[in-house]
Design an enzyme around this catalytic site. Structure first.
Site, PDB file in Angstrom:
ATOM      1  CG  HIS A 213      -2.030  -0.987   1.097  1.00  0.00           C
ATOM      2  ND1 HIS A 213      -3.336  -0.647   0.865  1.00  0.00           N
ATOM      3  CD2 HIS A 213      -2.018  -2.346   1.146  1.00  0.00           C
ATOM      4  CE1 HIS A 213      -4.079  -1.729   0.784  1.00  0.00           C
ATOM      5  NE2 HIS A 213      -3.300  -2.783   0.954  1.00  0.00           N
TER       6      HIS A 213
ATOM      7  CG  ASP B 187       0.171   9.200   0.403  1.00  0.00           C
ATOM      8  OD1 ASP B 187       0.115   8.008   0.744  1.00  0.00           O
ATOM      9  OD2 ASP B 187      -0.537  10.086   0.907  1.00  0.00           O
TER      10      ASP B 187
HETATM   11  P1  ADP Z   1      -3.022   6.538   4.585  1.00  0.00           P
HETATM   12  O1  ADP Z   1      -3.342   5.164   4.157  1.00  0.00           O
HETATM   13  O2  ADP Z   1      -1.567   6.856   4.535  1.00  0.00           O
HETATM   14  O3  ADP Z   1      -3.589   6.906   5.924  1.00  0.00           O
HETATM   15  P2  ADP Z   1      -4.952   7.511   2.539  1.00  0.00           P
HETATM   16  O4  ADP Z   1      -5.275   8.897   2.116  1.00  0.00           O
HETATM   17  O5  ADP Z   1      -4.717   6.579   1.421  1.00  0.00           O
HETATM   18  O6  ADP Z   1      -3.701   7.595   3.556  1.00  0.00           O
HETATM   19  O7  ADP Z   1      -6.142   6.929   3.382  1.00  0.00           O
HETATM   20  C1  ADP Z   1      -6.640   7.586   4.467  1.00  0.00           C
HETATM   21  C2  ADP Z   1      -8.032   7.064   4.774  1.00  0.00           C
HETATM   22  O8  ADP Z   1      -8.315   7.342   6.134  1.00  0.00           O
HETATM   23  C3  ADP Z   1      -9.101   7.760   3.962  1.00  0.00           C
HETATM   24  O9  ADP Z   1     -10.172   6.885   3.723  1.00  0.00           O
HETATM   25  C4  ADP Z   1      -9.523   8.914   4.858  1.00  0.00           C
HETATM   26  O10 ADP Z   1     -10.849   9.318   4.685  1.00  0.00           O
HETATM   27  C5  ADP Z   1      -9.316   8.336   6.242  1.00  0.00           C
HETATM   28  N1  ADP Z   1      -8.812   9.369   7.155  1.00  0.00           N
HETATM   29  C6  ADP Z   1      -7.595   9.934   7.157  1.00  0.00           C
HETATM   30  N2  ADP Z   1      -7.501  10.874   8.114  1.00  0.00           N
HETATM   31  C7  ADP Z   1      -8.686  10.911   8.714  1.00  0.00           C
HETATM   32  C8  ADP Z   1      -9.232  11.695   9.777  1.00  0.00           C
HETATM   33  N3  ADP Z   1      -8.511  12.628  10.407  1.00  0.00           N
HETATM   34  N4  ADP Z   1     -10.511  11.461  10.140  1.00  0.00           N
HETATM   35  C9  ADP Z   1     -11.227  10.529   9.489  1.00  0.00           C
HETATM   36  N5  ADP Z   1     -10.774   9.761   8.491  1.00  0.00           N
HETATM   37  C10 ADP Z   1      -9.535   9.950   8.109  1.00  0.00           C
HETATM   38  O1  F6P Z   2      -2.137   2.630   4.117  1.00  0.00           O
HETATM   39  C1  F6P Z   2      -0.906   2.724   4.716  1.00  0.00           C
HETATM   40  C2  F6P Z   2      -0.957   2.329   6.180  1.00  0.00           C
HETATM   41  O2  F6P Z   2       0.351   2.235   6.619  1.00  0.00           O
HETATM   42  C3  F6P Z   2      -1.603   1.014   6.484  1.00  0.00           C
HETATM   43  O3  F6P Z   2      -0.786  -0.107   6.302  1.00  0.00           O
HETATM   44  C4  F6P Z   2      -1.952   1.236   7.896  1.00  0.00           C
HETATM   45  O4  F6P Z   2      -2.886   0.349   8.392  1.00  0.00           O
HETATM   46  C5  F6P Z   2      -2.429   2.672   7.883  1.00  0.00           C
HETATM   47  O5  F6P Z   2      -1.588   3.297   6.974  1.00  0.00           O
HETATM   48  C6  F6P Z   2      -2.474   3.314   9.263  1.00  0.00           C
HETATM   49  O6  F6P Z   2      -1.307   3.090   9.999  1.00  0.00           O
HETATM   50  P1  F6P Z   2      -1.245   2.224  11.339  1.00  0.00           P
HETATM   51  O7  F6P Z   2      -1.836   0.885  11.066  1.00  0.00           O
HETATM   52  O8  F6P Z   2       0.192   2.172  11.704  1.00  0.00           O
HETATM   53  O9  F6P Z   2      -2.068   2.979  12.339  1.00  0.00           O
END
Ligand code: ADP
Ligand code: F6P
Length: 472
Positions: free
Chosen positions: A160, A368
């Protein structure tokens, strides 16, 4: 039909919300297919309470069509596997941040021990025709450990997060072991063409893998299929959430509150890869160089707490708080604060309304894997009066979302100029860009991601001749 077994470190109840792209995407997939979801319970057992390295109690729970099976970790395993190796070595290096990596030789033993623990606990749960889909950097050697226990099922792996170029990857002591472990899989998937390209270059130059064509590579007595499978969102779910009472209520409240002003939105886990301080500096530069934006643009930055036991995360938290405080102190008025910073996870049902009420989304990570927030923002817009996506060229999503305003987040002035352009963009251009973005988000949604990966896994197995796995 074969049962789908999903394995990831983080397991979430698919009926509830979570922050983090992986949990959100897998919950969407499993809610529609059913199956088994295996991973860490989220519980840490202290040594005083009987927690021992390489051991952990198992928990089983039925969540709608999905059986959740999770394992506890003792403190030492958690600290070495999750904090130490996964988030102290793999996460920074895979995000090109060698400066933040902590190559403590002890961590890798814990990483391997937990992967072995997961393999031992998962193996008895498996049926012969299960399709196993393992996710993310925490579990790279899991298929090798399962194969060592005699598992002959189809196994796929999806990364991911980004995969860096070979020379950065090669900075990890034991990088060859790590990449060799990927050959225990039948299919290995990446978020972008760039990441896939890095993998191919690495295995060709460092592992002397033979290119068999059609994405197939031969090395270590095994054939692996590798490809880019950019992850998407559940567009239908987002449409429904926009129209649902929570979504509408949020939208209307924000519209009323910001009737006189333009709203900018940022939604992220509070992670150094997300470029939050750089984003704040660009916003400050916008206020500085374009005085008409003062008292008229408000940035809501939602940053959910993440990995607070890793020191680089507490550093970024303090940096962000200081920046938000100084912007508000220097530019705020009695009736207007430029930045509303919220250090919390917002309910998933409220996000679409918030996105829809925003004129601009700032998705500006330094690096990212994909970034699902960018796609969620696009899917939540009113096609007649859509907001503008300002997107980092270093997010995996930039390969697909080429109708966004693409920026270099390290370039503070350039990003501020793009935000200014977004705030002033005429409705015709906003509509045209949104149309292009929406077509991509709809075509490459979470179902496309899941179906195309599993289809490849199905085909790959038919070609594998059952050659034995050579132990790591
Ligand atoms: P990552 O996997 O690195 O966290 P992504 O943007 O791919 O980044 O995915 C983030 C997911 O988590 C999205 O579905 C987003 O809506 C959710 N998310 C991220 N930050 C928040 C937050 N502060 N409150 C609610 N949902 C969140
Ligand atoms: O999508 C990337 C990612 O590292 C996932 O593998 C992970 O579950 C998510 O972000 C949130 O991080 P964590 O599991 O360390 O809270």
């Amino acid at each position: 039909m074969s049962r789908l077994v999903v394995v990831s470190n983080r397991v979430a109840d698919p009926r509830r919300t979570a922050a983090g792209g992986l949990a959100v995407a897998l919950a969407d997939v499993l809610n529609s297919t059913g199956g088994l979801w295996f991973g860490w319970s989220g519980r840490i057992v202290e040594a005083a309470a009987g927690g021992k390295p390489g051991e952990g109690a198992m928990h089983t729970q039925q969540a709608g069509p999905v059986k959740l099976v999770t394992v506890d970790l003792c403190r030492q395993d958690h600290d070495e596997f999750y904090v130490g190796y996964s988030n102290g070595v793999l996460w920074p290096v895979f995000h090109y941040r060698l400066d933040l990596a902590d190559f403590d030789a002890g961590y890798i033993a814990g990483y391997r021990r937990v992967n072995q623990l997961f393999a031992r606990k998962l193996q008895p749960q498996l049926r012969p025709d299960d399709i196993i889909w393992i996710h993310d950097y925490h579990l790279i050697p899991l298929a090798a450990e399962l194969r060592a226990l005699g598992c002959t099922n189809r196994i796929g792996f999806f990364l991911h997060i980004p995969l860096p170029p070979p020379l950065i990857l090669a900075a990890i002591p034991g990088h060859d072991w790590l990449i060799r472990a990927l050959f225990a899989y039948d299919v290995v998937g990446f978020q972008s063409q760039a990441d896939h390209g890095h993998f191919c270059r690495y295995i060709e130059t460092e592992a002397h893998a033979q290119n068999l064509g059609d994405g197939r590579w031969r090395a270590f007595n095994r054939t692996v299929h590798a490809g880019a499978f950019p992850i998407g969102i559940d567009v239908e779910e987002f449409n429904a959430l926009v129209q649902a009472p929570d979504g509408r209520d949020m939208y209307e409240r924000m519209q009323q509150e910001y009737a006189r002003r333009k709203l900018l939105i940022g939604v992220d886990r509070l992670d150094y890869s997300k470029g939050l301080p750089q984003r704040m500096r660009s916003f400050r530069d916008l206020l500085q160089r374009y005085p008409e934006t003062r008292n008229s643009a408000t940035l809501i930055q939602i940053a959910s707490p993440s990995r607070e036991d890793v020191s680089a995360y507490t550093d970024i938290l303090h940096e962000l708080e200081t920046l938000c405080g100084s912007i508000n102190g220097n530019y705020g008025e009695l009736e207007w604060m430029p930045v509303r910073y919220i250090h919390r996870t917002v309910a998933r049902s409220r996000l679409p309304g918030l996105y829809r009420a925003s004129r601009v989304a700032l998705v500006t990570p330094l690096r990212d894997g994909m970034n699902l927030v960018a796609k969620e923002f696009v899917a939540s817009q009113d096609p007649q009066d859509p907001g503008v996506l300002v997107l980092s060229r270093f997010a995996g999503a930039a390969e697909q979302l080429t109708d966004a305003l693409l920026v270099n987040p390290y370039d503070v002035e350039g990003t501020a100029n793009a935000i200014h352009l977004a705030l002033q963009m005429p409705v015709e251009e906003r509509r045209a860009r949104h149309q292009g973005l929406m077509a991509n988000v709809r075509d490459y949604d979470v179902h496309w991601w899941c179906d195309s990966f599993l289809e490849c896994l199905e085909k790959a197995k038919a070609e594998e001749t059952g050659t034995p796995w050579l132990r790591l």
